[in-house]
Design an enzyme around this catalytic site. Structure first.
Site, mmCIF file in Angstrom:
data_model
loop_
_atom_site.group_PDB
_atom_site.id
_atom_site.type_symbol
_atom_site.label_atom_id
_atom_site.label_comp_id
_atom_site.label_asym_id
_atom_site.label_seq_id
_atom_site.Cartn_x
_atom_site.Cartn_y
_atom_site.Cartn_z
ATOM 1 N N TYR A 135 39.866 34.797 40.943
ATOM 2 C CA TYR A 135 41.212 35.368 41.085
ATOM 3 C C TYR A 135 42.089 34.275 41.681
ATOM 4 O O TYR A 135 42.119 34.063 42.889
ATOM 5 C CB TYR A 135 41.142 36.594 41.986
ATOM 6 C CG TYR A 135 42.391 37.452 42.061
ATOM 7 C CD1 TYR A 135 43.612 37.062 41.530
ATOM 8 C CD2 TYR A 135 42.328 38.698 42.687
ATOM 9 C CE1 TYR A 135 44.731 37.862 41.615
ATOM 10 C CE2 TYR A 135 43.443 39.517 42.785
ATOM 11 C CZ TYR A 135 44.635 39.094 42.240
ATOM 12 O OH TYR A 135 45.748 39.913 42.336
ATOM 13 N N LYS A 163 41.460 34.882 36.498
ATOM 14 C CA LYS A 163 42.716 35.634 36.490
ATOM 15 C C LYS A 163 43.778 34.688 37.036
ATOM 16 O O LYS A 163 43.807 34.395 38.234
ATOM 17 C CB LYS A 163 42.610 36.890 37.345
ATOM 18 C CG LYS A 163 43.889 37.721 37.406
ATOM 19 C CD LYS A 163 43.658 38.984 38.242
ATOM 20 C CE LYS A 163 44.882 39.899 38.218
ATOM 21 N NZ LYS A 163 45.920 39.454 39.177
#
Length: 292
Positions: A135, A163
């Site tokens: 992330y 992400k």
């Protein structure tokens, strides 16, 4: 190794009037997003107020989502915590729930070294035995991954993607080109179309909760090479994103969900409720851009 593609809603966490996680509202939210054509859900991220939830609440939230989804879509869960052992505990719980993948913000607050961040993700991949998605959200974590860092991370077969919640489309394009087998999600809704042009094939977004169908449409129009029409939809998205940024993104999304008929309560303190003039402003923008 599965490659994720499509639209993944970063779910809000619904609360009832007493501040508890509200499973019926969550079920309704999941159903509405499935009807809009999403490919999956991202649970307990920033949008889900994860760092305002207890560990037990995070476990219960995932269990409620898995029950609501019932195998009809992918589920990715953020298990990021400050301490590696706590993240691993959440990751093992996620594996028992049979999620599609886990994700994690790099541990923040303390000034860890890049070697320590890389070891963190390595430990997750080895201990959890489930696909890991980085992330990357430098605005919130204050951690910036260089291409060299990403190369080191992606050398681990257990780390299957990222992400990319960053405006650095140059880096996104480099990652897509150098690692075509990895899953690359764009995490900024306002540049979704731009990210598609840079090679991204998936998105995880907050505003998908209220208008996932617009992103499904952008993807379709882009694939059909109807770029002007795709840009028109992206412009509608961006008017709504601008309004949300003006009042507070997560608070605004919950308010629009309420307008749409799914009451997810309000964000937890220290977030404060929206004022009446902010709600009227949001309603006007939502109506103008056809999401009410």
């Amino acid at each position: 190794m599965k490659k994720f593609k499509g639209i993944y809603t970063a779910l809000v966490t619904p609360f009832d009037a007493d501040g508890r996680i509200h499973a019926p509202a969550l079920q309704k939210l999941v159903e509405s997003n499935l009807q809009m054509g999403v490919n999956g859900f991202y649970v307990a991220g920033s949008t889900g107020e994860s760092y305002l939830l207890s560990v037990e609440e995070r476990k219960y939230l995932l269990e409620a989502v898995m029950e609501a989804v019932n195998g009809r879509a992918d589920v990715i869960v953020n298990i990021g915590m400050f301490a590696t052992e706590h993240s691993i505990a959440l990751a093992r719980h996620a594996k028992k729930q049979q999620v599609s993948a886990i994700s994690s913000v790099p541990p923040f607050y303390f000034p860890f070294t890049m070697d320590e961040y890389i070891q963190y993700y390595t430990d997750l991949a080895e201990a959890a035995e489930i696909p890991v998605i980085i992330y990357n959200i430098p605005a919130m974590s204050s951690v910036t991954f260089t291409m060299e860092d990403i190369t080191r991370l992606f050398s681990n077969d257990g780390i299957i993607g990222v992400k990319h919640t960053s405006y650095d489309l140059f880096q996104l394009q480099q990652v897509v080109k150098q690692y075509p087998e990895k899953s690359v999600f764009i995490g900024h809704d306002e540049i979704y179309l731009s990210a598609l042009a840079a090679g991204a094939e998936a998105g995880i977004g907050s505003t998908y909760n209220i208008m996932a169908d617009k992103f499904v449409k952008i993807s379709r129009l882009f694939g059909e090479k109807h770029l002007e029409q795709a840009l028109e939809v992206q412009n509608e998205v961006n008017e709504i994103v601008t309004a949300l940024c003006n009042v507070g993104v997560f608070k605004g999304i919950k308010e629009i969900l309420k307008m749409q008929g799914t009451d997810c309560g309000v964000c937890r303190k220290p977030f404060q409720p929206l004022k009446e003039e902010q709600i009227r402003y949001l309603r006007d923008v939502a109506q103008k851009n056809h999401i009410l």
